[in-house]
Design an enzyme around this catalytic site. Structure first.
Site, mmCIF file in Angstrom:
data_model
loop_
_atom_site.group_PDB
_atom_site.id
_atom_site.type_symbol
_atom_site.label_atom_id
_atom_site.label_comp_id
_atom_site.label_asym_id
_atom_site.label_seq_id
_atom_site.Cartn_x
_atom_site.Cartn_y
_atom_site.Cartn_z
ATOM 1 N N LYS A 53 -45.595 49.835 66.545
ATOM 2 C CA LYS A 53 -46.779 49.783 67.356
ATOM 3 C C LYS A 53 -46.351 51.079 68.464
ATOM 4 O O LYS A 53 -45.293 51.448 68.266
ATOM 5 C CB LYS A 53 -46.711 48.614 68.399
ATOM 6 C CG LYS A 53 -45.417 48.411 69.259
ATOM 7 C CD LYS A 53 -45.830 47.012 69.875
ATOM 8 C CE LYS A 53 -44.437 46.856 70.889
ATOM 9 N NZ LYS A 53 -44.278 48.007 71.905
ATOM 10 N N LYS A 82 -40.542 44.661 73.347
ATOM 11 C CA LYS A 82 -40.125 46.066 73.185
ATOM 12 C C LYS A 82 -41.136 46.846 74.092
ATOM 13 O O LYS A 82 -42.151 46.420 74.681
ATOM 14 C CB LYS A 82 -40.659 46.646 71.695
ATOM 15 C CG LYS A 82 -39.843 45.826 70.537
ATOM 16 C CD LYS A 82 -38.316 46.149 70.902
ATOM 17 C CE LYS A 82 -37.376 45.471 69.698
ATOM 18 N NZ LYS A 82 -37.301 43.961 70.043
ATOM 19 N N ASP A 83 -40.684 48.009 74.395
ATOM 20 C CA ASP A 83 -41.351 48.978 75.553
ATOM 21 C C ASP A 83 -42.666 49.471 75.255
ATOM 22 O O ASP A 83 -43.195 49.226 73.846
ATOM 23 C CB ASP A 83 -40.292 50.291 75.490
ATOM 24 C CG ASP A 83 -38.851 50.168 75.973
ATOM 25 O OD1 ASP A 83 -38.159 49.664 75.220
ATOM 26 O OD2 ASP A 83 -38.703 50.220 77.163
ATOM 27 N N ARG A 84 -43.563 49.785 76.167
ATOM 28 C CA ARG A 84 -44.954 49.933 75.860
ATOM 29 C C ARG A 84 -44.839 51.484 75.451
ATOM 30 O O ARG A 84 -45.596 51.920 74.613
ATOM 31 C CB ARG A 84 -45.739 49.725 77.092
ATOM 32 C CG ARG A 84 -47.240 50.108 76.843
ATOM 33 C CD ARG A 84 -47.997 49.647 78.239
ATOM 34 N NE ARG A 84 -47.689 50.276 79.396
ATOM 35 C CZ ARG A 84 -47.829 51.805 79.554
ATOM 36 N NH1 ARG A 84 -48.932 52.199 78.969
ATOM 37 N NH2 ARG A 84 -47.618 52.163 80.653
#
Length: 349
Positions: A53, A82-84
């Protein structure tokens, strides 16, 4: 609490404050790959998807995947958030008993910028916290690239380990999660006010960071003290020795074991040992948070004060540094970066 405190760094005494730098100028500058220590069994009610992503949170993808698979978000499993602003790769599972996934699921996910890299069936839902490590590839730029001390700072982290701070994202923009946690704990925590436990986690993380900062200032963050509970590197296995001897000190120096700090909860009763006096001080400095957590019913737990960089690498590419390393689950890359460069995103400084 209007703003987060400035938490201590370990390297400033030797090298001075780090120079300013930039990271995550683009999502491709912050790559995270989730690593399991097992593989799906190729059969079962749950479809496991290894996805990539970009510019989305894990929960964003969970909602999209649930909608496209005609299931509820509760039917989606994932191990870690998880980080954006990043390119991240992780496993998710979808509960599809007795039926296949939509034939065009991969194409429809691609239309919302989620790539399916692999898929397989498995008998069980993917549970939180089962991944072994996260592998990071980070690109740093700015004045820090010109720093004469950068390589020395990096080598010191590789040799001595990294303070295992919770990252600023745990506390929300401007520390708002912590402000909300204080309010909820003051009136008595209730599940309906904090469905995901985010506010409890924020409060416990803040107290842990306070303890870690105090032990850095005292010079004992990476050395066992009398009364310490120690954690074996690469595991969650803990033990409390009767005494600290030269053998334990040597194992700590070799990063084989790490001192731990308390994640506050109900029934925690510290004794008068050197390590636990430092933990007792938390209740003296932050009585409302500690009392609220004790009344919330959450169980106390331990977290290592230090983490090892797994397979660390670095190289220069044009006008930037590229770092590669693995961290155990629950470790924050921002804890590594805050030792290497100054940036307003970092709570520690």
């Amino acid at each position: 609490m209007s703003e987060l405190p400035v938490w201590a760094r370990t390297l400033d005494a030797a090298f001075g404050p780090p120079l300013p730098g930039q990271y995550r100028a683009a999502p491709e500058d912050f790559i995270v790959e989730e690593q399991l220590d097992f593989t799906p069994e190729a059969h079962g009610e749950h479809l496991w998807l290894y996805i990539e992503k970009r510019n989305q949170t894990t929960l964003d993808v969970v909602k999209q995947l649930a909608r496209l698979s005609d299931v509820t978000p509760r039917d989606i499993g994932y191990s870690g958030m998880k980080d954006r602003v990043a390119v991240t790769r992780q496993w998710l599972s979808v509960h599809l008993p007795g039926r296949d996934a939509p034939v065009d699921l991969t194409e429809r996910l691609a239309a919302v910028d989620v790539r399916v890299l692999a898929q397989a069936r498995h008998p069980r839902k993917l549970k939180r916290g089962v991944h072994r490590t996260n592998r990071f590839t980070l690109r740093l730029s700015g004045a820090v690239v010109e720093s004469d001390s950068f390589t020395a700072r990096w080598e010191a982290l590789c040799h001595h380990g990294v303070p295992n701070y919770f990252g600023p994202q745990r506390f929300g923009p401007g520390g708002r999660n912590l402000v909300r946690a204080e309010a909820v704990l003051a009136r008595g925590w209730r599940k309906r006010d904090d469905r995901q436990g985010m506010l409890l986690s924020s409060a416990r993380s803040f107290l842990f960071n306070e303890l870690l900062s105090a032990r850095i200032k005292a010079g004992s963050w990476n050395k066992p003290l009398a009364g310490d509970t120690l954690m074996l590197d690469g595991t969650q296995s803990v033990f409390r020795p009767d005494q600290v001897d030269s053998t334990l000190e040597a194992r700590a120096e070799a990063l084989d074991i790490h001192p731990t700090g308390i994640l506050w909860g109900v029934g925690y009763a510290p004794d008068e040992s050197a390590a636990q006096r430092l933990e007792t001080a938390l209740s003296e400095r932050h009585p409302a948070l500690c009392d609220g957590l004790s009344r919330s019913g959450v169980k106390p737990a331990r977290r290592a004060l230090r983490m090892r960089l797994g397979e660390p690498e670095w190289q220069v590419e044009e006008d930037s540094f590229v770092l590669r390393f693995s961290l155990p689950r629950g470790g924050f890359a921002t804890a590594v970066l805050s030792e290497l460069m100054a940036h307003p995103d970092f709570a520690s400084g």
